[in-house]
Design a protein around this motif. Structure first.
Motif, PDB file in Angstrom:
ATOM      1  N   ARG A   8      44.265  37.236  91.011  1.00 12.78           N
ATOM      2  CA  ARG A   8      45.405  37.797  91.728  1.00 12.78           C
ATOM      3  C   ARG A   8      46.746  37.511  91.054  1.00 12.78           C
ATOM      4  N   SER A   9      46.734  36.715  90.011  1.00 13.80           N
ATOM      5  CA  SER A   9      48.003  36.384  89.347  1.00 13.80           C
ATOM      6  C   SER A   9      48.528  37.593  88.585  1.00 13.80           C
ATOM      7  N   SER A  10      49.722  38.040  88.946  1.00 13.58           N
ATOM      8  CA  SER A  10      50.232  39.230  88.262  1.00 13.58           C
ATOM      9  C   SER A  10      50.689  38.895  86.846  1.00 13.58           C
ATOM     10  N   TYR A  13      47.591  39.065  84.939  1.00  9.18           N
ATOM     11  CA  TYR A  13      47.213  40.493  84.879  1.00  9.18           C
ATOM     12  C   TYR A  13      47.935  41.164  83.698  1.00  9.18           C
ATOM     13  N   ARG A  14      49.224  40.819  83.494  1.00  8.95           N
ATOM     14  CA  ARG A  14      49.963  41.391  82.358  1.00  8.95           C
ATOM     15  C   ARG A  14      49.245  41.086  81.036  1.00  8.95           C
ATOM     16  N   VAL A  15      48.831  39.827  80.902  1.00 10.14           N
ATOM     17  CA  VAL A  15      48.204  39.431  79.634  1.00 10.14           C
ATOM     18  C   VAL A  15      46.828  40.087  79.488  1.00 10.14           C
ATOM     19  N   GLN A  39      44.008  24.513  91.710  1.00 14.35           N
ATOM     20  CA  GLN A  39      43.403  23.907  90.505  1.00 14.35           C
ATOM     21  C   GLN A  39      44.402  23.812  89.358  1.00 14.35           C
ATOM     22  N   GLN A  40      45.519  24.556  89.483  1.00 15.40           N
ATOM     23  CA  GLN A  40      46.544  24.475  88.426  1.00 15.40           C
ATOM     24  C   GLN A  40      47.192  23.096  88.366  1.00 15.40           C
ATOM     25  N   PHE A  41      47.082  22.338  89.467  1.00 17.43           N
ATOM     26  CA  PHE A  41      47.732  21.021  89.505  1.00 17.43           C
ATOM     27  C   PHE A  41      46.829  19.901  89.012  1.00 17.43           C
ATOM     28  N   ALA A  52      51.751  23.920  84.900  1.00 16.26           N
ATOM     29  CA  ALA A  52      50.784  24.130  85.987  1.00 16.26           C
ATOM     30  C   ALA A  52      50.827  25.561  86.521  1.00 16.26           C
ATOM     31  N   ARG A  53      50.829  26.506  85.590  1.00 15.41           N
ATOM     32  CA  ARG A  53      50.809  27.923  85.987  1.00 15.41           C
ATOM     33  C   ARG A  53      49.887  28.703  85.072  1.00 15.41           C
ATOM     34  N   VAL A  54      49.375  29.798  85.586  1.00 11.16           N
ATOM     35  CA  VAL A  54      48.670  30.743  84.737  1.00 11.16           C
ATOM     36  C   VAL A  54      49.599  31.941  84.498  1.00 11.16           C
ATOM     37  N   PRO A  55      49.440  32.611  83.357  1.00  9.34           N
ATOM     38  CA  PRO A  55      48.391  32.472  82.358  1.00  9.34           C
ATOM     39  C   PRO A  55      48.705  31.423  81.296  1.00  9.34           C
ATOM     40  N   THR A  66      51.777  29.735  76.440  1.00  8.41           N
ATOM     41  CA  THR A  66      52.037  29.930  77.867  1.00  8.41           C
ATOM     42  C   THR A  66      53.168  30.941  78.019  1.00  8.41           C
ATOM     43  N   GLN A  67      53.444  31.315  79.257  1.00 13.92           N
ATOM     44  CA  GLN A  67      54.446  32.319  79.625  1.00 13.92           C
ATOM     45  C   GLN A  67      53.972  33.709  79.157  1.00 13.92           C
ATOM     46  N   SER A  68      53.709  34.554  80.146  1.00 13.84           N
ATOM     47  CA  SER A  68      53.105  35.858  79.823  1.00 13.84           C
ATOM     48  C   SER A  68      53.912  36.668  78.804  1.00 13.84           C
ATOM     49  N   LEU A  69      55.248  36.684  78.923  1.00 18.71           N
ATOM     50  CA  LEU A  69      56.017  37.511  77.983  1.00 18.71           C
ATOM     51  C   LEU A  69      55.947  36.951  76.566  1.00 18.71           C
ATOM     52  N   ILE A 106      62.209  39.879  89.787  1.00 19.94           N
ATOM     53  CA  ILE A 106      61.391  40.067  91.000  1.00 19.94           C
ATOM     54  C   ILE A 106      60.372  38.941  91.119  1.00 19.94           C
ATOM     55  N   HIS A 107      59.524  38.829  90.108  1.00 20.04           N
ATOM     56  CA  HIS A 107      58.359  37.943  90.224  1.00 20.04           C
ATOM     57  C   HIS A 107      58.691  36.480  90.516  1.00 20.04           C
ATOM     58  N   PRO A 108      59.685  35.883  89.832  1.00 19.78           N
ATOM     59  CA  PRO A 108      59.914  34.449  90.085  1.00 19.78           C
ATOM     60  C   PRO A 108      60.329  34.143  91.523  1.00 19.78           C
ATOM     61  N   ASN A 110      59.246  35.686  94.098  1.00 15.42           N
ATOM     62  CA  ASN A 110      58.134  35.978  95.001  1.00 15.42           C
ATOM     63  C   ASN A 110      56.855  35.279  94.598  1.00 15.42           C
ATOM     64  N   ASN A 111      56.978  34.392  93.662  1.00 16.09           N
ATOM     65  CA  ASN A 111      55.825  33.672  93.148  1.00 16.09           C
ATOM     66  C   ASN A 111      55.271  32.733  94.213  1.00 16.09           C
ATOM     67  N   LEU A 112      54.004  32.409  94.068  1.00 10.66           N
ATOM     68  CA  LEU A 112      53.338  31.522  95.030  1.00 10.66           C
ATOM     69  C   LEU A 112      54.139  30.237  95.272  1.00 10.66           C
ATOM     70  N   CYS A 113      54.628  29.622  94.192  1.00 10.24           N
ATOM     71  CA  CYS A 113      55.315  28.334  94.370  1.00 10.24           C
ATOM     72  C   CYS A 113      56.644  28.518  95.111  1.00 10.24           C
ATOM     73  N   ALA A 114      57.322  29.649  94.889  1.00  9.26           N
ATOM     74  CA  ALA A 114      58.581  29.903  95.600  1.00  9.26           C
ATOM     75  C   ALA A 114      58.302  30.136  97.086  1.00  9.26           C
ATOM     76  N   LEU A 115      57.262  30.897  97.383  1.00  7.82           N
ATOM     77  CA  LEU A 115      56.928  31.181  98.791  1.00  7.82           C
ATOM     78  C   LEU A 115      56.467  29.902  99.495  1.00  7.82           C
ATOM     79  N   ARG A 116      55.725  29.079  98.731  1.00  8.03           N
ATOM     80  CA  ARG A 116      55.249  27.808  99.299  1.00  8.03           C
ATOM     81  C   ARG A 116      56.446  26.917  99.647  1.00  8.03           C
ATOM     82  N   TYR A 117      57.455  26.939  98.792  1.00  9.28           N
ATOM     83  CA  TYR A 117      58.648  26.113  99.026  1.00  9.28           C
ATOM     84  C   TYR A 117      59.392  26.583 100.276  1.00  9.28           C
TER      85      TYR A 117
HETATM   86  N1  LIG Z   1      57.024  33.320  84.094  1.00 10.31           N
HETATM   87  C1  LIG Z   1      55.653  32.947  84.097  1.00 10.31           C
HETATM   88  C2  LIG Z   1      55.137  32.915  85.505  1.00 10.31           C
HETATM   89  C3  LIG Z   1      53.777  32.269  85.597  1.00 10.31           C
HETATM   90  C4  LIG Z   1      53.443  32.030  87.038  1.00 10.31           C
HETATM   91  O1  LIG Z   1      54.316  31.652  87.804  1.00 10.31           O
HETATM   92  N2  LIG Z   1      52.168  32.232  87.405  1.00 10.31           N
HETATM   93  C5  LIG Z   1      51.805  32.056  88.794  1.00 10.31           C
HETATM   94  C6  LIG Z   1      50.769  33.078  89.199  1.00 10.31           C
HETATM   95  S1  LIG Z   1      51.381  34.718  89.025  1.00 10.31           S
HETATM   96  C7  LIG Z   1      51.237  30.671  89.000  1.00 10.31           C
HETATM   97  O2  LIG Z   1      50.492  30.173  88.199  1.00 10.31           O
HETATM   98  N3  LIG Z   1      51.599  30.053  90.117  1.00 10.31           N
HETATM   99  C8  LIG Z   1      51.106  28.766  90.452  1.00 10.31           C
HETATM  100  C9  LIG Z   1      51.860  28.176  91.607  1.00 10.31           C
HETATM  101  O3  LIG Z   1      52.737  28.860  92.117  1.00 10.31           O
HETATM  102  O4  LIG Z   1      51.534  27.062  91.977  1.00 10.31           O
HETATM  103  C10 LIG Z   1      54.845  33.921  83.243  1.00 10.31           C
HETATM  104  O5  LIG Z   1      55.302  35.045  83.079  1.00 10.31           O
HETATM  105  O6  LIG Z   1      53.784  33.545  82.738  1.00 10.31           O
END
Ligand SMILES: N[C@@H](CCC(=O)N[C@@H](CS)C(=O)NCC(=O)O)C(=O)O
Length: 211
Positions: A8-10, A13-15, A39-41, A52-55, A66-69, A106-108, A110-117
């Motif tokens: 589900r990680s967008s 998904y880009r990579v 499991q990222q932690f 601690a993020r994918v990809p 690391t970092q999709s871009l 957009i993505h940062p 709405n990312n899981l960690c931002a929503l969790r915070y």
């Molecule tokens: N800017 C990073 C964002 C990576 C990122 O934030 N991945 C999310 C999934 S889309 C993640 O691993 N989140 C883990 C978390 O929020 O704990 C990239 O483009 O690779």
């Protein structure tokens, strides 16, 4: 190559799309972002990506990107066929701007960690979190809708980095039920891209770790 991914990680998904477009074989390691507290932690994954993020992409020589871009830029430099950026500098700047609206604006937010915070630290209720999510997607998509010149992809008849970033973000928007009626160009680009095997194979529902 080995891609640390989550269906589900967008960003992952880009990579996946970029690897498929370039016909590069890879194995996948699934990092479940919510199971076991995430499991990222775990230490073994933090050793691969301290953020601690994918990809993350482990190259055949063992180096980890690391970092999709950054990963996609590396792939485009080392495996230039097909290119993900146009030839002209001006066109490249337009493609990068569209990609960065998604990846940086957009993505940062709405990312899981931002929503969790928002939920855990700021004690926000789910309706407020959903409103936050929708707000940033709609703000970004409103700008993008004006910037794209689909034909049928974001910028003409060649797939670019803009498409690679946009399609996963549309997937996220749909999952969180953001209304897309105001964005016919974006929806059209998504439909055109998903007809391509490289995009279809990369879809979350087509991943081995899909739930
Ligand atoms: N800017 C990073 C964002 C990576 C990122 O934030 N991945 C999310 C999934 S889309 C993640 O691993 N989140 C883990 C978390 O929020 O704990 C990239 O483009 O690779």
């Amino acid at each position: 190559m080995k891609l640390y991914s989550y269906f589900r990680s967008s960003a992952a998904y880009r990579v996946r799309i970029a690897l498929n477009l370039k016909n590069l074989p890879y194995e996948m390691a699934s990092i479940h972002l919510t199971k076991d507290g995430g499991q990222q932690f775990k230490d073994d994954f933090r050793a691969i990506n301290p953020q601690a993020r994918v990809p993350a992409l482990k190259l055949s020589g063992g180096e980890v990107l690391t970092q999709s871009l950054a990963i996609i830029a590396y792939l485009d430099e080392v495996y230039p066929d097909p290119p993900l950026l146009p030839v002209e500098a001006l066109d490249r700047a337009r493609v990068r701007a569209a990609a960065q609206i998604v990846a940086c604006d957009i993505h940062p937010l709405n990312n899981l960690c931002a929503l969790r915070y928002l939920k855990r630290e700021l004690n926000q209720e789910q309706p407020a979190i959903d409103a936050w999510y929708h707000h940033w997607v709609i703000e970004g998509f409103t700008a993008l809708e004006k910037m794209l010149s689909p034909g049928p992809y974001c910028f003409g008849s060649h797939v670019t980095l803009a498409d690679v970033c946009l399609v996963p973000q549309v997937f996220n928007a749909r999952r969180l039920k953001v209304p897309l009626d105001a964005f016919p160009k974006i929806v059209g680009v998504e439909a055109a891209c998903l007809k391509l095997a490289a995009f279809d194979k990369a879809r979350p529902e087509n991943q081995p770790d899909a739930e």
